[in-house]
Design a protein around this motif. Structure first.
Motif, PDB file in Angstrom:
ATOM      1  N   PHE A 479       0.852  -1.181   0.000  1.00  0.00           N
ATOM      2  CA  PHE A 479       0.000   0.000   0.000  1.00  0.00           C
ATOM      3  C   PHE A 479       0.893   1.238   0.000  1.00  0.00           C
ATOM      4  CE2 PHE A 479      -2.897  -3.140   1.842  1.00  0.00           C
ATOM      5  CZ  PHE A 479      -4.028  -2.923   1.058  1.00  0.00           C
ATOM      6  N   THR A 480       0.524   2.211  -0.814  1.00  0.00           N
ATOM      7  CA  THR A 480       1.247   3.475  -0.875  1.00  0.00           C
ATOM      8  C   THR A 480       0.500   4.514  -0.052  1.00  0.00           C
ATOM      9  OG1 THR A 480       2.106   2.951  -3.067  1.00  0.00           O
ATOM     10  CG2 THR A 480       2.147   5.256  -2.389  1.00  0.00           C
ATOM     11  N   ASN A 481       1.167   5.078   0.927  1.00  0.00           N
ATOM     12  CA  ASN A 481       0.598   6.120   1.780  1.00  0.00           C
ATOM     13  C   ASN A 481       1.142   7.468   1.330  1.00  0.00           C
ATOM     14  OD1 ASN A 481      -0.596   4.396   4.277  1.00  0.00           O
ATOM     15  ND2 ASN A 481       1.329   3.512   3.566  1.00  0.00           N
ATOM     16  N   MET A 482       0.251   8.449   1.158  1.00  0.00           N
ATOM     17  CA  MET A 482       0.628   9.796   0.738  1.00  0.00           C
ATOM     18  C   MET A 482      -0.008  10.811   1.676  1.00  0.00           C
ATOM     19  SD  MET A 482       0.362   9.391  -3.408  1.00  0.00           S
ATOM     20  CE  MET A 482      -1.213   8.555  -3.259  1.00  0.00           C
ATOM     21  N   SER A 521      21.405  -5.551   2.942  1.00  0.00           N
ATOM     22  CA  SER A 521      20.070  -5.703   3.524  1.00  0.00           C
ATOM     23  C   SER A 521      19.474  -4.354   3.896  1.00  0.00           C
ATOM     24  CB  SER A 521      20.130  -6.617   4.744  1.00  0.00           C
ATOM     25  OG  SER A 521      21.066  -6.118   5.693  1.00  0.00           O
ATOM     26  N   ARG A 522      20.308  -3.379   4.309  1.00  0.00           N
ATOM     27  CA  ARG A 522      19.797  -2.055   4.654  1.00  0.00           C
ATOM     28  C   ARG A 522      19.301  -1.328   3.399  1.00  0.00           C
ATOM     29  NH1 ARG A 522      20.586   2.530   7.847  1.00  0.00           N
ATOM     30  NH2 ARG A 522      19.075   4.044   7.045  1.00  0.00           N
ATOM     31  N   ILE A 523      20.059  -1.429   2.303  1.00  0.00           N
ATOM     32  CA  ILE A 523      19.638  -0.808   1.040  1.00  0.00           C
ATOM     33  C   ILE A 523      18.348  -1.452   0.552  1.00  0.00           C
ATOM     34  CG2 ILE A 523      20.304  -0.384  -1.347  1.00  0.00           C
ATOM     35  CD1 ILE A 523      21.897   1.261   0.612  1.00  0.00           C
ATOM     36  N   LEU A 524      18.240  -2.789   0.638  1.00  0.00           N
ATOM     37  CA  LEU A 524      17.037  -3.479   0.181  1.00  0.00           C
ATOM     38  C   LEU A 524      15.838  -3.113   1.043  1.00  0.00           C
ATOM     39  CD1 LEU A 524      15.762  -5.562  -1.699  1.00  0.00           C
ATOM     40  CD2 LEU A 524      16.481  -7.356  -0.109  1.00  0.00           C
ATOM     41  N   GLN A 525      16.032  -3.000   2.347  1.00  0.00           N
ATOM     42  CA  GLN A 525      14.931  -2.625   3.239  1.00  0.00           C
ATOM     43  C   GLN A 525      14.430  -1.222   2.929  1.00  0.00           C
ATOM     44  OE1 GLN A 525      15.601  -3.552   7.375  1.00  0.00           O
ATOM     45  NE2 GLN A 525      14.388  -1.811   8.074  1.00  0.00           N
ATOM     46  N   ASP A 526      15.345  -0.279   2.708  1.00  0.00           N
ATOM     47  CA  ASP A 526      14.922   1.077   2.345  1.00  0.00           C
ATOM     48  C   ASP A 526      14.194   1.093   1.006  1.00  0.00           C
ATOM     49  OD1 ASP A 526      16.090   1.925   4.658  1.00  0.00           O
ATOM     50  OD2 ASP A 526      17.927   2.671   3.713  1.00  0.00           O
ATOM     51  N   SER A 527      14.567   0.207   0.094  1.00  0.00           N
ATOM     52  CA  SER A 527      13.906   0.152  -1.211  1.00  0.00           C
ATOM     53  C   SER A 527      12.486  -0.374  -1.084  1.00  0.00           C
ATOM     54  CB  SER A 527      14.715  -0.734  -2.169  1.00  0.00           C
ATOM     55  OG  SER A 527      16.040  -0.266  -2.290  1.00  0.00           O
ATOM     56  N   PHE A 528      12.244  -1.300  -0.138  1.00  0.00           N
ATOM     57  CA  PHE A 528      10.877  -1.767   0.102  1.00  0.00           C
ATOM     58  C   PHE A 528      10.027  -0.643   0.687  1.00  0.00           C
ATOM     59  CE2 PHE A 528      12.258  -6.236  -0.233  1.00  0.00           C
ATOM     60  CZ  PHE A 528      11.146  -6.774  -0.865  1.00  0.00           C
ATOM     61  N   ASP A 529      10.580   0.105   1.641  1.00  0.00           N
ATOM     62  CA  ASP A 529       9.806   1.174   2.279  1.00  0.00           C
ATOM     63  C   ASP A 529       9.511   2.307   1.304  1.00  0.00           C
ATOM     64  OD1 ASP A 529       9.939  -0.297   4.572  1.00  0.00           O
ATOM     65  OD2 ASP A 529      11.667   0.775   5.378  1.00  0.00           O
ATOM     66  N   GLY A 530      10.493   2.716   0.530  1.00  0.00           N
ATOM     67  CA  GLY A 530      10.277   3.728  -0.498  1.00  0.00           C
ATOM     68  C   GLY A 530       9.858   5.080   0.038  1.00  0.00           C
ATOM     69  N   GLU A 531      10.455   5.562   1.128  1.00  0.00           N
ATOM     70  CA  GLU A 531      10.097   6.871   1.682  1.00  0.00           C
ATOM     71  C   GLU A 531      10.748   7.982   0.858  1.00  0.00           C
ATOM     72  OE1 GLU A 531      10.949   7.228   5.765  1.00  0.00           O
ATOM     73  OE2 GLU A 531       9.886   5.410   6.365  1.00  0.00           O
ATOM     74  N   ASN A 532       9.940   8.919   0.399  1.00  0.00           N
ATOM     75  CA  ASN A 532      10.463  10.077  -0.331  1.00  0.00           C
ATOM     76  C   ASN A 532       9.417  11.176  -0.314  1.00  0.00           C
ATOM     77  OD1 ASN A 532       8.538   9.264  -2.226  1.00  0.00           O
ATOM     78  ND2 ASN A 532      10.040   8.237  -3.500  1.00  0.00           N
ATOM     79  N   LYS A 533       9.780  12.310  -0.862  1.00  0.00           N
ATOM     80  CA  LYS A 533       8.872  13.456  -0.970  1.00  0.00           C
ATOM     81  C   LYS A 533       8.787  13.845  -2.435  1.00  0.00           C
ATOM     82  CE  LYS A 533       8.733  16.648   2.147  1.00  0.00           C
ATOM     83  NZ  LYS A 533       9.042  17.797   3.029  1.00  0.00           N
ATOM     84  N   GLN A 534       7.559  13.929  -2.938  1.00  0.00           N
ATOM     85  CA  GLN A 534       7.332  14.258  -4.340  1.00  0.00           C
ATOM     86  C   GLN A 534       6.237  15.307  -4.449  1.00  0.00           C
ATOM     87  OE1 GLN A 534       6.401  10.691  -6.493  1.00  0.00           O
ATOM     88  NE2 GLN A 534       8.453   9.821  -6.272  1.00  0.00           N
TER      89      GLN A 534
END
Length: 954
Positions: A479-482, A521-534
């Motif tokens: 699910f994508t939360n915005m 594993s840290r890079i992969l975990q951050d890629s799953f979370d996908g936190e950013n500002k757009q």
């Protein structure tokens, strides 16, 4: 194209404005705004405002005192806006969508509402010269006016609080360089106090581990005949030219390996001596050569790149691609893929899919189902995987899959085909292709599962459920939360995805990461979370606003496909150069809505822990690496733990260190594939859809095919006049006929398909194929045409049932069809009547039919039914010779007659026609096969209840 406009507004020199469709660029409407050119125009939402020039009687053009307004939604003109100064520039306010700002060349400004033109405000700008530009800031809070002298005036509501954009970022300036303190260098100064700079790239002064460098070849040895005739002259020595070569021509210099022995290029198969079957291989194979591990000894490869990563090229002789020695490059049991086909840059990705067990099993399950969609890539993948599996190390090519891939309009729109791709890097293109193929594969699953549910019967219910389950193999549900940073409203959307794009956002956000090496594993975990500002659309405020965006993963897929994304974040390449940074095993835990990736000791501790945590363990099964040519390292966890390198048709065993070692300068990973640990797929042939078929394993089926040419060969002529084939002729299947071999219906076809070809046919080769243009034209053909997918699937089902194909020259036919049939399932009359000790020539079907059967076939054109029936008779005749023990004697007699008559059939009625078989037939009494046909006419199936079978396709 103007901002916020639903059309492409294109102005012409005649004062007209054309409204074009953004997708097709077709003209929807045209509006004649002025009699001369336009001065300026601006479109926003539903309105287009223009200003321009008009002709005056017997004078020069002048600016019209009206700004014309056009309604883009209604596609008609609204009331014009009067402006006596003559509008030369126009802008629309970015937030007040119906507010327009007009300006004249002298600096007069008018702000007007398009919905109420009577209310307007006038302003005057103090300019030293004529105005040349008028621009509004994206925030709408400022306006810039430029004149001829290059001066720019900024108009704003407040001098202190001017904001030009909605979400601006501070300007980044270069770091200030401070002067270095003076340092006296003497004998008492320790070297440790002298700092050394850090370099991201390898320095030219760095020494290689292997001191071998590309310095050119050794000078060629002078011919002894020249040395004998040398005479002294005033400048050196001279000797007459022995003229062993043409003028300005030298011998090809062989490649020298590290031991000094010459490693020559492979000969064509037609140039080699016949195989003596003594079990020895006198020619040195390139798979065993040290040249593959010694850098700098092949062609122009850089000194640090091993030769096994070089670009593989196929050489063609007059016999085509079949004469190339692919076995020279591969001695393993795993088959490579050829490179002479369009879009063959996908070869490493296809091999990666093949050696991912669950992916391979799912594709084979789908190929064995009742799917008949012509453009189904999943079926083509299943056929390709089955062919690679059966080939067992022999050459293969992905023609059918690449043809289906090229036919998809979505692939062309995404510029994934070689015909439409821009000159971008191969790294970014293959990652885009991976993203597209995974999405298309899941779509094929879901489409077939939906179609199957409509016609589901009770006997196939369990099979349909298994097909639906396969669609979840590649899908990550998230699910994508915005959240809007202005109004704090939140939006939740479902976002299923089929691969993970690695994000190295932590390297640029967290300063501590720059001085340390974050774990994979840290890079992969951050890629799953996908936190950013757009900056995205806010539904509450009805406009674009900065939104905080993050993802919540609900489950992980069975197959974890990862794009490394190094083409977008080149600074992360140094991470992959760290030895052992890429783990071969990872674990993923999803607990209470939080995803955690583990590796190394943390993973082992979690596995030993007695807590009931939902841990999913993955093993690395393969990867695609970007070298100057794309190569692939892959392994099959079921069969062999040894890593293998697939560089197109070059396949070679490599150790773990070579497979997982990367270098930022020449070798970086592009795509990774992780497979569940100790999860083996079920056996796929159990779902083969042949429940109503009579053929069983071992059933003999005579077969023959006809082909047409789809593309002529591409040839290059060198400066010396030598003709070199760049790309061979491409043929397409036009007709396939499969006959019964025994029973009351022996010789009667149960498959006789004419194939509908989408591509243009350049040559029907009627003399050899019997095909004419009307046969393959749906509007004119008297034969029912079937798609290539249907004809191919019938043969594929017969192959997997275990049928034995009888025919003449079947190896080439099956290669053109793009299907691999093991030798145990082929009875080829070319091989049966072949004498390798006398000549390399193969005997033609017509000559064998005349000499052994006293039949005259192929008198005008070829007919696949006649040829298949003749091959069946020749096989029966061979069985008679075999029972009598006279096979060798008969083959020698046939070759002697062929040499006598130049392997051609004499004219019917001549004295030579009465020649032929001289040895009496001894052995089994084979009954004659009554074909019931004359010439190319297709025989009709008798209407009686004999033992025969229908087409193997429901």
């Amino acid at each position: 194209m103007m901002k916020f406009c639903r059309h492409v507004c294109a102005a012409t020199d005649s004062g007209a404005v054309n409204f074009l469709d953004p997708d097709t660029l077709e003209r929807i409407e045209s509006w004649q705004a002025y009699t001369d050119k336009l001065s300026d125009m601006y479109a926003q939402n539903d309105y287009l405002v223009t200003c321009g020039w008009s002709h005056r009687p017997h004078g020069t053009p002048m600016l019209e005192p009206f700004a014309r307004v056009y309604n883009l939604r209604k596609l008609k003109m609204d009331s014009p806006i009067p402006f006596h100064g003559g509008p030369a520039f126009v802008q629309m306010h970015p937030k007040l969508f119906t507010t327009s700002i007009l300006a004249s060349a002298t600096g007069s400004l008018q702000v007007v509402d398009l919905m109420n033109p009577n209310t307007s405000s006038l302003h005057q700008a103090n300019l030293e010269n004529y105005m040349t530009h008028l621009v509004l800031a994206p925030s709408g809070a400022a306006m810039a006016l430029a004149d001829v002298d290059g001066a720019v005036q900024i108009w704003a509501a407040s001098k202190s609080k001017v904001r030009y954009t909605e979400s601006s970022t501070p300007t980044e300036f270069a770091d200030e360089i401070y002067p270095l303190p003076p340092m006296n260098i003497d004998s008492d100064l320790p070297f440790s106090t002298v700092g050394m700079p850090y370099y991201r790239e390898k320095l030219l002064s760095a020494w290689s581990e292997d001191p071998i460098y590309e310095v050119g070849l050794l000078p060629p040895r002078i011919d002894p005949d020249i040395l004998k005739q040398l005479t002294s002259s005033h400048i050196g020595y001279r000797a007459p030219n022995p003229k062993k070569t043409l003028r300005n021509q030298i011998d090809r210099l062989s490649i020298v390996d590290s031991e000094g022995t010459a490693l020559t290029a492979p000969k064509f198969l037609s140039e080699k001596e016949p195989d003596t079957n003594d079990g020895t291989d006198k020619e040195r194979r390139i798979s065993d050569a040290d040249v593959f591990t010694n850098p700098g000894v092949i062609g122009s490869i850089k000194a640090d790149v091993p030769g096994m990563y070089q670009l593989m090229e196929i050489k063609y002789s007059r016999f085509g691609v079949d004469d190339f020695d692919f076995g020279f490059y591969n001695k393993t049991q795993y088959s490579g893929l050829e490179t002479h086909i369009t879009n063959s840059y996908l070869n490493p990705l296809l091999q990666l899919f093949k050696y991912t067990p669950l992916f391979r099993n799912a594709a084979l399950h789908h190929a064995a189902s009742s799917c008949l969609t012509e453009s189904c890539l999943l079926c083509e993948l299943g056929y390709l995987f089955d062919m690679l599996e059966k080939a067992g190390g022999q050459k293969c090519h992905a023609t059918n899959f690449l043809k289906a891939f090229s036919s998809l309009s979505e692939a062309s729109k995404l510029q994934l085909t070689e015909e439409t791709s821009p000159p971008s890097s191969l790294e970014s293109r293959i990652q885009s292709a991976n993203r597209f193929l995974l999405k298309q594969v899941v779509a094929d699953y879901q489409r077939h599962a939906f179609d199957a549910k409509l016609d589901m019967v009770e006997s196939s219910r369990s099979h349909q459920i298994s097909i639906a389950d396969h669609s979840e193999t590649l899908t990550t549900h998230a699910f994508t939360n915005m959240r809007c940073t202005n109004c704090l409203s939140e939006t939740l959307r479902s976002n299923p995805k089929h691969l993970i794009e690695l994000s190295y956002h932590a390297l640029s956000v967290n300063p501590r990461m720059r001085n340390s090496t974050p774990a994979f594993s840290r890079i992969l975990q951050d890629s799953f979370d996908g936190e950013n500002k757009q900056r995205m659309w806010c539904d509450r405020e009805r406009r674009y606003q900065p939104l905080d965006r993050w993802e919540t993963t609900q489950n992980v897929p069975a197959i974890l496909m990862i794009n490394t994304g190094l083409n977008k974040q080149a600074e992360a390449r140094q991470l992959w150069s760290v030895p052992g940074w890429l783990p071969e095993r990872i674990g993923i835990v999803i607990e209470k809505g939080r995803l955690l990736c583990l590796e190394g000791e943390a993973l082992r501790m979690s596995q030993r822990s007695r807590q009931s945590r939902p841990l999913v363990v993955y093993d690395l099964v393969g990867l695609v690496a970007d070298v100057s040519s794309v190569a692939l390292s892959s392994r099959d966890p079921q069969e062999d733990p040894q890593w293998h390198l697939f560089n197109d048709f070059l396949v070679r065993k490599v150790d773990r260190h070579e497979a997982l070692q990367f270098d930022a300068t020449w070798k970086t990973p592009t795509i990774l594939a992780y497979h569940p640990h100790n999860v083996l797929p079920e056996n796929w042939p159990n779902v083969l859809d042949v429940s109503t078929e009579r053929p069983v394993e071992g059933t003999h089926v005579p077969i023959d095919t006809e082909f047409v040419q789809l593309k002529q060969e591409e040839v290059e002529i060198s400066a010396t006049g030598n003709r070199e084939i760049v790309r061979p002729t491409r043929e397409g299947l036009a007709r396939v006929s499969v006959l019964r071999a025994s029973g009351p219906c022996a010789g009667v076809p149960f498959i006789d398909d004419y194939v509908f070809i989408h591509e243009p046919v350049v040559d029907y080769v009627t003399k050899f194929s019997g095909m004419i243009a009307d046969d393959l034209n749906p509007a004119l053909s008297v034969h029912p045409l079937v798609p290539l997918k249907v004809a191919y699937k019938k043969l594929w089902i017969l192959l997997n049932i275990g049928c034995i194909f009888v025919g003449h020259g079947l190896v080439k036919d099956f290669r053109t069809i793009n299907i691999f049939v093991p030798k145990a399932q082929i009875v080829d009359t070319v091989t049966l009547f072949y004498n390798p000790t006398r000549t390399k020539r193969n005997l033609g079907l017509r000559f064998l039919a005349w000499y052994l059967l006293k039949e005259d076939i192929q008198t005008t054109t070829h007919d696949s039914i006649e040829d298949a029936l003749t091959a069946l008779k020749l096989w029966r005749k061979y069985q008679e010779f075999e029972d009598a023990g006279i096979v060798d004697k008969m083959v020698k007699e046939i070759y002697a007659a062929g040499k006598k008559w130049n392997y051609r059939v004499p004219e019917k009625g001549s004295e030579r026609w009465t020649g032929g078989l001289t040895v009496s037939n001894r052995g089994r009494d084979t009954p004659d096969i009554d074909s019931g046909v004359s010439g190319p006419t297709t025989p009709v199936k008798p209407k009686h209840g004999g033992e025969y079978f229908e087409s193997p396709l429901k």
